[in-house]
Write an enzyme that holds these catalytic residues in place. Structure first.
Site, PDB file in Angstrom:
ATOM      1  N   ASP A  47       0.907  -1.193  -0.005  1.00 37.46           N
ATOM      2  CA  ASP A  47       0.121  -0.004  -0.028  1.00 37.46           C
ATOM      3  C   ASP A  47       0.838   1.254   0.117  1.00 37.46           C
ATOM      4  O   ASP A  47       1.518   1.492   1.116  1.00 37.46           O
ATOM      5  CB  ASP A  47      -0.902  -0.059   1.170  1.00 37.46           C
ATOM      6  N   TYR A  52       3.548   9.464  -0.646  1.00 33.06           N
ATOM      7  CA  TYR A  52       4.562   9.168   0.149  1.00 33.06           C
ATOM      8  C   TYR A  52       5.827   9.093  -0.396  1.00 33.06           C
ATOM      9  O   TYR A  52       6.911   8.881   0.178  1.00 33.06           O
ATOM     10  CB  TYR A  52       4.338   7.491   0.451  1.00 33.06           C
ATOM     11  N   HIS A 110      -7.665   9.579  -2.145  1.00 32.20           N
ATOM     12  CA  HIS A 110      -6.764   9.470  -0.773  1.00 32.20           C
ATOM     13  C   HIS A 110      -7.670  10.232   0.583  1.00 32.20           C
ATOM     14  O   HIS A 110      -7.742   9.653   1.566  1.00 32.20           O
ATOM     15  CB  HIS A 110      -5.178  10.386  -0.800  1.00 32.20           C
ATOM     16  N   ASN A 239       4.440  -9.374  11.849  1.00 33.83           N
ATOM     17  CA  ASN A 239       3.107  -8.850  11.605  1.00 33.83           C
ATOM     18  C   ASN A 239       2.371  -9.951  10.811  1.00 33.83           C
ATOM     19  O   ASN A 239       1.086  -9.521  10.659  1.00 33.83           O
ATOM     20  CB  ASN A 239       3.359  -7.286  10.957  1.00 33.83           C
TER      21      ASN A 239
HETATM   22  P1  NDP Z   1       0.707   1.288  11.718  1.00 35.60           P
HETATM   23  O1  NDP Z   1      -0.424   0.931  12.814  1.00 35.60           O
HETATM   24  O2  NDP Z   1       0.996   0.296  11.023  1.00 35.60           O
HETATM   25  O3  NDP Z   1       1.968   1.391  12.828  1.00 35.60           O
HETATM   26  C1  NDP Z   1       3.223   1.881  12.420  1.00 35.60           C
HETATM   27  C2  NDP Z   1       4.186   1.866  13.612  1.00 35.60           C
HETATM   28  O4  NDP Z   1       4.233   0.797  14.318  1.00 35.60           O
HETATM   29  C3  NDP Z   1       5.772   2.125  13.236  1.00 35.60           C
HETATM   30  O5  NDP Z   1       6.105   3.090  14.014  1.00 35.60           O
HETATM   31  C4  NDP Z   1       6.286   1.089  13.409  1.00 35.60           C
HETATM   32  O6  NDP Z   1       7.605   0.944  13.955  1.00 35.60           O
HETATM   33  C5  NDP Z   1       5.332   0.238  14.616  1.00 35.60           C
HETATM   34  N1  NDP Z   1       5.063  -1.159  14.647  1.00 35.60           N
HETATM   35  C6  NDP Z   1       5.017  -2.059  13.441  1.00 35.60           C
HETATM   36  N2  NDP Z   1       4.942  -3.330  13.646  1.00 35.60           N
HETATM   37  C7  NDP Z   1       5.048  -3.398  15.229  1.00 35.60           C
HETATM   38  C8  NDP Z   1       5.007  -4.465  15.780  1.00 35.60           C
HETATM   39  N3  NDP Z   1       4.901  -5.629  15.700  1.00 35.60           N
HETATM   40  N4  NDP Z   1       5.356  -3.996  17.350  1.00 35.60           N
HETATM   41  C9  NDP Z   1       5.431  -2.700  17.766  1.00 35.60           C
HETATM   42  N5  NDP Z   1       5.381  -1.520  17.101  1.00 35.60           N
HETATM   43  C10 NDP Z   1       5.304  -1.954  15.717  1.00 35.60           C
HETATM   44  O7  NDP Z   1       0.461   2.884  11.277  1.00 35.60           O
HETATM   45  P2  NDP Z   1       0.514   3.665   9.650  1.00 35.60           P
HETATM   46  O8  NDP Z   1       0.241   4.880  10.164  1.00 35.60           O
HETATM   47  O9  NDP Z   1       2.102   3.328   9.281  1.00 35.60           O
HETATM   48  O10 NDP Z   1      -0.344   3.049   9.150  1.00 35.60           O
HETATM   49  C11 NDP Z   1       0.108   1.759   8.096  1.00 35.60           C
HETATM   50  C12 NDP Z   1      -0.076   2.064   6.711  1.00 35.60           C
HETATM   51  O11 NDP Z   1      -1.516   2.318   6.433  1.00 35.60           O
HETATM   52  C13 NDP Z   1       0.766   3.053   6.054  1.00 35.60           C
HETATM   53  O12 NDP Z   1       2.243   2.758   6.063  1.00 35.60           O
HETATM   54  C14 NDP Z   1      -0.197   3.558   4.955  1.00 35.60           C
HETATM   55  O13 NDP Z   1       0.274   2.745   3.820  1.00 35.60           O
HETATM   56  C15 NDP Z   1      -1.377   3.365   5.380  1.00 35.60           C
HETATM   57  N6  NDP Z   1      -1.979   4.636   5.670  1.00 35.60           N
HETATM   58  C16 NDP Z   1      -2.907   5.126   5.126  1.00 35.60           C
HETATM   59  C17 NDP Z   1      -3.561   6.556   5.288  1.00 35.60           C
HETATM   60  C18 NDP Z   1      -4.411   7.050   4.462  1.00 35.60           C
HETATM   61  O14 NDP Z   1      -4.780   8.290   4.815  1.00 35.60           O
HETATM   62  N7  NDP Z   1      -5.244   6.236   3.732  1.00 35.60           N
HETATM   63  C19 NDP Z   1      -3.087   7.323   6.446  1.00 35.60           C
HETATM   64  C20 NDP Z   1      -1.839   6.709   7.120  1.00 35.60           C
HETATM   65  C21 NDP Z   1      -1.634   5.554   6.740  1.00 35.60           C
HETATM   66  P3  NDP Z   1       8.681   0.621  12.828  1.00 35.60           P
HETATM   67  O15 NDP Z   1       8.573   1.086  11.497  1.00 35.60           O
HETATM   68  O16 NDP Z   1       9.971   1.393  13.637  1.00 35.60           O
HETATM   69  O17 NDP Z   1       9.188  -0.844  13.165  1.00 35.60           O
END
Ligand code: NDP
Length: 273
Positions: A47, A52, A110, A239
């Site tokens: 995604d 981005y 979006h 995950n």
């Molecule tokens: P997430 O809920 O996926 O959380 C991501 C955060 O959690 C990062 O800081 C990551 O750290 C941490 N993390 C990941 N796996 C673990 C784990 N197993 N244990 C502990 N911490 C963990 O949030 P996002 O906001 O990134 O959302 C996911 C995706 O959704 C985005 O990447 C994007 O593709 C989409 N999105 C879409 C939006 C929209 O408007 N349509 C808005 C926001 C997001 P680290 O990377 O350091 O491991």
């Protein structure tokens, strides 16, 4: 459910239940490595979004993986500044070029700007021309979806919304289900807010899983597609490792009850970008 379990969308297209999100991975190497790790771990959905600024890196990692294009479900999104009918068609072309692909699996509006109807009509045109396999939207509340329905020949088949135990989105998920729209949960981990909640901690202990895995399994149990993001190789693997246990109905209900209507991002009715 297994790692290969998919959701059958309204037009019969199969979409993987867990995808890899690539928000906040602007640096080329970070995005390339993340997507490469994810594909190696077994993810078959990515995604991204024009905003981005990593579509090139995503496309390169997909090519470098050697995995057949048709085995990977690729989503991108038209950014707010590019909305409107003609602009969306142009933005799509740019995204496709950056990703170096000749079609996309899913293309989304979006955020719901005032131009959401024209934007969706362009996405519908791309669907009719078979340049995308699935038309969709993101961050659409029920009233935004109803605005789209008023102009659509083909309803959106996916709505990507913020959803996690602190924002369980019960009403919107039910509306989407009634209209045959699959829900993809963004921020599926909810920035970890509930990881320390006793309900989640107890289940993590019970199933010898991490809190993140409990939350991701909850998404699967309630019918969501989830797109967790991580740049940490072990977490990328963890995950996806949520298929060797199942939550009971009561456990699912207990997690859903953690809802506090807490958003980590903007409210689609009140944003200024
Ligand atoms: P997430 O809920 O996926 O959380 C991501 C955060 O959690 C990062 O800081 C990551 O750290 C941490 N993390 C990941 N796996 C673990 C784990 N197993 N244990 C502990 N911490 C963990 O949030 P996002 O906001 O990134 O959302 C996911 C995706 O959704 C985005 O990447 C994007 O593709 C989409 N999105 C879409 C939006 C929209 O408007 N349509 C808005 C926001 C997001 P680290 O990377 O350091 O491991």
């Amino acid at each position: 459910m297994t790692i290969s379990t998919t959701i059958t969308l309204a037009n019969g297209v199969e979409m993987p239940r867990i995808g890899y999100g690539v928000f906040r991975m602007r640096e080329h190497e970070v995005a390339f490595n993340g997507v490469s790790e994810a594909l190696k771990a077994g993810y078959r959905a990515i995604d991204t979004a024009a905003i981005y600024q990593n579509e090139e890196a995503v496309g390169e990692a997909i090519k470098a993986s050697g995995i057949a294009r048709e085995e990977i479900f690729i989503t991108t999104k038209v950014w707010n500044a590019d909305q409107g009918f003609d602009n969306t068609l142009r933005a799509f072309e740019t995204s496709l070029k950056k990703l170096d692909l000749d079609y996309l699996d899913l293309y989304l509006t979006h955020w719901p700007k005032l131009t959401l109807a024209e934007t969706y009509k362009a996405i519908e045109r791309l669907y009719e021309e078979k340049l995308i396999r699935v038309p969709g939207v993101s961050n659409h509340h029920q009233h935004h979806l109803e605005e789209v329905f008023a102009v659509a020949n083909v309803k959106p088949m996916v709505n990507q919304i913020e959803c996690h135990p602190s924002l369980s989105q019960d009403a919107l998920r039910a509306f989407c289900a009634d209209n045959n729209i699959a829900v993809t949960a963004w921020a599926p981990l909810g920035t970890g807010i509930v990881f320390t909640h006793p309900v989640v901690k107890k289940l993590a202990e019970k199933y010898s899983k991490t809190p993140a895995q409990i939350v991701l399994r909850w998404h699967l149990e309630i019918g969501n597609i989830a797109i967790p993001k991580s740049i940490t190789p072990e977490r990328i693997v963890d995950n996806l490792n949520v298929y060797d246990f199942a939550l009971t109905v009561d456990e699912v209900t207990a997690i859903t009850a953690l809802n506090t209507f807490h958003r980590t991002g903007a409210d689609p009715d009140n944003f200024d970008f």
